[in-house]
Design a protein around this motif. Structure first.
Motif, mmCIF file in Angstrom:
data_model
loop_
_atom_site.group_PDB
_atom_site.id
_atom_site.type_symbol
_atom_site.label_atom_id
_atom_site.label_comp_id
_atom_site.label_asym_id
_atom_site.label_seq_id
_atom_site.Cartn_x
_atom_site.Cartn_y
_atom_site.Cartn_z
ATOM 1 N N VAL A 91 0.862 -1.178 0.000
ATOM 2 C CA VAL A 91 0.000 0.000 0.000
ATOM 3 C C VAL A 91 0.900 1.230 0.000
ATOM 4 O O VAL A 91 1.540 1.537 1.004
ATOM 5 C CB VAL A 91 -0.929 0.034 1.241
ATOM 6 C CG1 VAL A 91 -1.831 1.256 1.179
ATOM 7 C CG2 VAL A 91 -1.747 -1.237 1.335
ATOM 8 N N GLN A 93 2.323 5.215 -0.201
ATOM 9 C CA GLN A 93 2.050 6.376 0.662
ATOM 10 C C GLN A 93 0.953 7.261 0.065
ATOM 11 O O GLN A 93 0.115 7.792 0.770
ATOM 12 C CB GLN A 93 3.359 7.161 0.822
ATOM 13 C CG GLN A 93 3.344 8.250 1.865
ATOM 14 C CD GLN A 93 4.754 8.809 2.140
ATOM 15 O OE1 GLN A 93 5.762 8.248 1.715
ATOM 16 N NE2 GLN A 93 4.820 9.899 2.851
ATOM 17 N N THR A 94 0.975 7.432 -1.250
ATOM 18 C CA THR A 94 -0.006 8.320 -1.898
ATOM 19 C C THR A 94 -0.586 7.631 -3.141
ATOM 20 O O THR A 94 -0.052 6.614 -3.601
ATOM 21 C CB THR A 94 0.667 9.631 -2.360
ATOM 22 O OG1 THR A 94 1.828 9.283 -3.115
ATOM 23 C CG2 THR A 94 1.070 10.486 -1.176
ATOM 24 N N ASN A 96 -3.105 5.759 -3.742
ATOM 25 C CA ASN A 96 -3.200 4.307 -3.560
ATOM 26 C C ASN A 96 -4.586 3.727 -3.841
ATOM 27 O O ASN A 96 -4.833 2.567 -3.564
ATOM 28 C CB ASN A 96 -2.693 3.921 -2.164
ATOM 29 C CG ASN A 96 -3.358 4.732 -1.077
ATOM 30 O OD1 ASN A 96 -4.462 5.243 -1.284
ATOM 31 N ND2 ASN A 96 -2.711 4.836 0.072
ATOM 32 N N ARG A 148 -10.360 5.905 2.160
ATOM 33 C CA ARG A 148 -9.473 5.551 1.038
ATOM 34 C C ARG A 148 -8.359 4.620 1.512
ATOM 35 O O ARG A 148 -7.982 3.676 0.830
ATOM 36 C CB ARG A 148 -8.795 6.796 0.475
ATOM 37 C CG ARG A 148 -9.635 7.574 -0.472
ATOM 38 C CD ARG A 148 -8.803 8.712 -0.986
ATOM 39 N NE ARG A 148 -9.645 9.690 -1.622
ATOM 40 C CZ ARG A 148 -9.302 10.337 -2.723
ATOM 41 N NH1 ARG A 148 -8.130 10.132 -3.283
ATOM 42 N NH2 ARG A 148 -10.112 11.204 -3.257
ATOM 43 N N GLN A 149 -7.836 4.951 2.705
ATOM 44 C CA GLN A 149 -6.764 4.130 3.262
ATOM 45 C C GLN A 149 -7.260 2.695 3.478
ATOM 46 O O GLN A 149 -6.537 1.738 3.214
ATOM 47 C CB GLN A 149 -6.297 4.762 4.584
ATOM 48 C CG GLN A 149 -4.944 4.299 5.047
ATOM 49 C CD GLN A 149 -3.836 4.610 4.050
ATOM 50 O OE1 GLN A 149 -3.817 5.668 3.456
ATOM 51 N NE2 GLN A 149 -2.940 3.664 3.844
ATOM 52 N N SER A 150 -8.508 2.583 3.931
ATOM 53 C CA SER A 150 -9.090 1.245 4.124
ATOM 54 C C SER A 150 -9.203 0.509 2.796
ATOM 55 O O SER A 150 -8.900 -0.680 2.705
ATOM 56 C CB SER A 150 -10.485 1.340 4.745
ATOM 57 O OG SER A 150 -10.411 1.898 6.022
ATOM 58 N N PRO A 169 0.446 4.378 6.841
ATOM 59 C CA PRO A 169 -1.010 4.211 6.787
ATOM 60 C C PRO A 169 -1.792 5.240 7.593
ATOM 61 O O PRO A 169 -2.962 5.464 7.316
ATOM 62 C CB PRO A 169 -1.224 2.798 7.361
ATOM 63 C CG PRO A 169 0.011 2.479 8.119
ATOM 64 C CD PRO A 169 1.118 3.214 7.434
ATOM 65 N N SER A 170 -1.156 5.877 8.577
ATOM 66 C CA SER A 170 -1.912 6.820 9.412
ATOM 67 C C SER A 170 -1.758 8.276 8.967
ATOM 68 O O SER A 170 -2.351 9.166 9.562
ATOM 69 C CB SER A 170 -1.482 6.689 10.882
ATOM 70 O OG SER A 170 -0.288 7.409 11.127
ATOM 71 N N GLN A 178 -6.476 7.510 13.066
ATOM 72 C CA GLN A 178 -5.123 6.921 13.160
ATOM 73 C C GLN A 178 -5.162 5.693 14.054
ATOM 74 O O GLN A 178 -4.637 4.644 13.715
ATOM 75 C CB GLN A 178 -4.135 7.923 13.768
ATOM 76 C CG GLN A 178 -3.774 9.052 12.847
ATOM 77 C CD GLN A 178 -2.565 9.850 13.354
ATOM 78 O OE1 GLN A 178 -1.879 9.439 14.272
ATOM 79 N NE2 GLN A 178 -2.328 10.987 12.757
ATOM 80 N N THR A 181 -6.706 2.804 12.434
ATOM 81 C CA THR A 181 -5.805 2.216 11.445
ATOM 82 C C THR A 181 -4.772 1.307 12.119
ATOM 83 O O THR A 181 -4.507 0.198 11.645
ATOM 84 C CB THR A 181 -5.083 3.341 10.661
ATOM 85 O OG1 THR A 181 -6.078 4.143 10.057
ATOM 86 C CG2 THR A 181 -4.166 2.781 9.595
#
Ligand SMILES: Nc1ncnc2c1ncn2[C@@H]1O[C@H](COP(=O)(O)OP(=O)(O)OP(=O)(O)O)[C@@H](O)[C@H]1O
Ligand SMILES: [Mg+2]
Length: 251
Positions: A91, A93-94, A96, A148-150, A169-170, A178, A181
């Motif tokens: 995953v 950093q950006t 993603n 989005r991170q999920s 991820p945070s 955070q 996550t």
């Protein structure tokens, strides 16, 4: 060639040298090992090469010296699609997620190499991320940073990787998100996925990981358990700042 054993590491990066521009190395000899079931943290200053390390492992930056192995198989220089098939999840950093695709389509992209397993894996992933199930038809571009991170993490898990590489991820999330996550990452790890997590939230990272590495100027400068590093005066002074440390105040 490989001889799997109980204690065989999942991932070994040995003396890794890598860089973007000819003649300029960003990684100058990185050694990092992840054992089965471990959650490994990587912390260090901005520009230390943390993202570059993950990208080098994932075949996005060319490795100029050293090696990477996955469960005893030499994977140095393998391309990302081959690595994903072999059990490496990443995953970045950006950027993603695919913003114009729905959540479900994003997850489908994660398993395009095994389309017949899509439904089974989708159900498994929706158990870990129930919120995504409810919103499967929503475009990823309209989601919050945490959501989005999920999606990005869920996509990387669709192929049921043996090691998951997470880059910050945070980052950009509220304290509550955070925390969610970190808790989710720990849960995924406890379910059997080895994790290598780069984090800017160094203290929190050291609290939840089994072992950690400090990366500085393209080298692993310190390593130990999360607790050892969090209480190491040198690490505190150089990388964690001097505020709110448990070990201070005795002078
Ligand atoms: N695509 C690129 N081309 C050239 N140099 C790059 C590229 N990406 C990163 N670098 C350089 O590599 C060095 C390490 O960058 P990297 O992104 O790995 O650091 P990092 O430890 O992840 O930092 P941060 O904590 O800010 O995310 C930096 O000096 C950066 O400018
Ligand atoms: Mg980075």
């Amino acid at each position: 060639m490989s001889t799997p054993t109980e204690s065989q590491p999942v991932l070994v990066a040995k003396d890794l040298h890598a860089g973007y521009l000819p003649g300029i190395n960003i990684l100058n000899g990185v050694n990092i090992v992840a054992h089965p079931g471990e959650l490994i943290g990587i912390i260090g200053p901005n520009g230390a090469g943390k993202s570059t390390f993950l990208k080098a492992v994932f075949g996005q930056v060319s490795i100029r010296q050293g090696s990477v192995s996955l469960k005893g198989t030499d994977i140095t220089g393998w391309k990302p699609n081959r690595l994903v098939k072999q059990g490496v999840g990443f995953v970045p950093q950006t950027n993603n997620v695919f913003p114009s695709l729905t959540i479900e389509e994003n997850l489908q992209m994660g398993i395009y190499q095994k389309p017949r397993e899509f439904q089974t894996q989708l159900e498994r992933i929706f158990e870990i991320f129930p919120v995504l199930a409810d919103r499967r038809g929503q475009r990823a571009g309209s989601l919050s940073g945490g959501e989005r991170q999920s999606v990005a993490m869920a996509r990387a898990l669709m192929m049921d990787p043996s090691v998951l590489l997470l880059d910050e991820p945070s980052a950009g999330l509220s304290p509550v998100r955070q925390d969610e996550t970190f808790i989710r990452t720990r849960r995924i790890n406890k379910a059997g996925v080895s994790v290598i997590m780069v984090e800017q939230n160094a203290r929190r990272c050291l609290q939840i990981c089994d072992r950690a590495y400090v990366l500085d100027q393209g080298k692993d400068a310190y390593t130990g358990t999360g607790r050892e590093l969090a209480n190491d005066p040198k690490v505190i002074q150089l990388y964690l700042g001097t505020l709110a440390t448990d070990v201070e105040g005795a002078a």
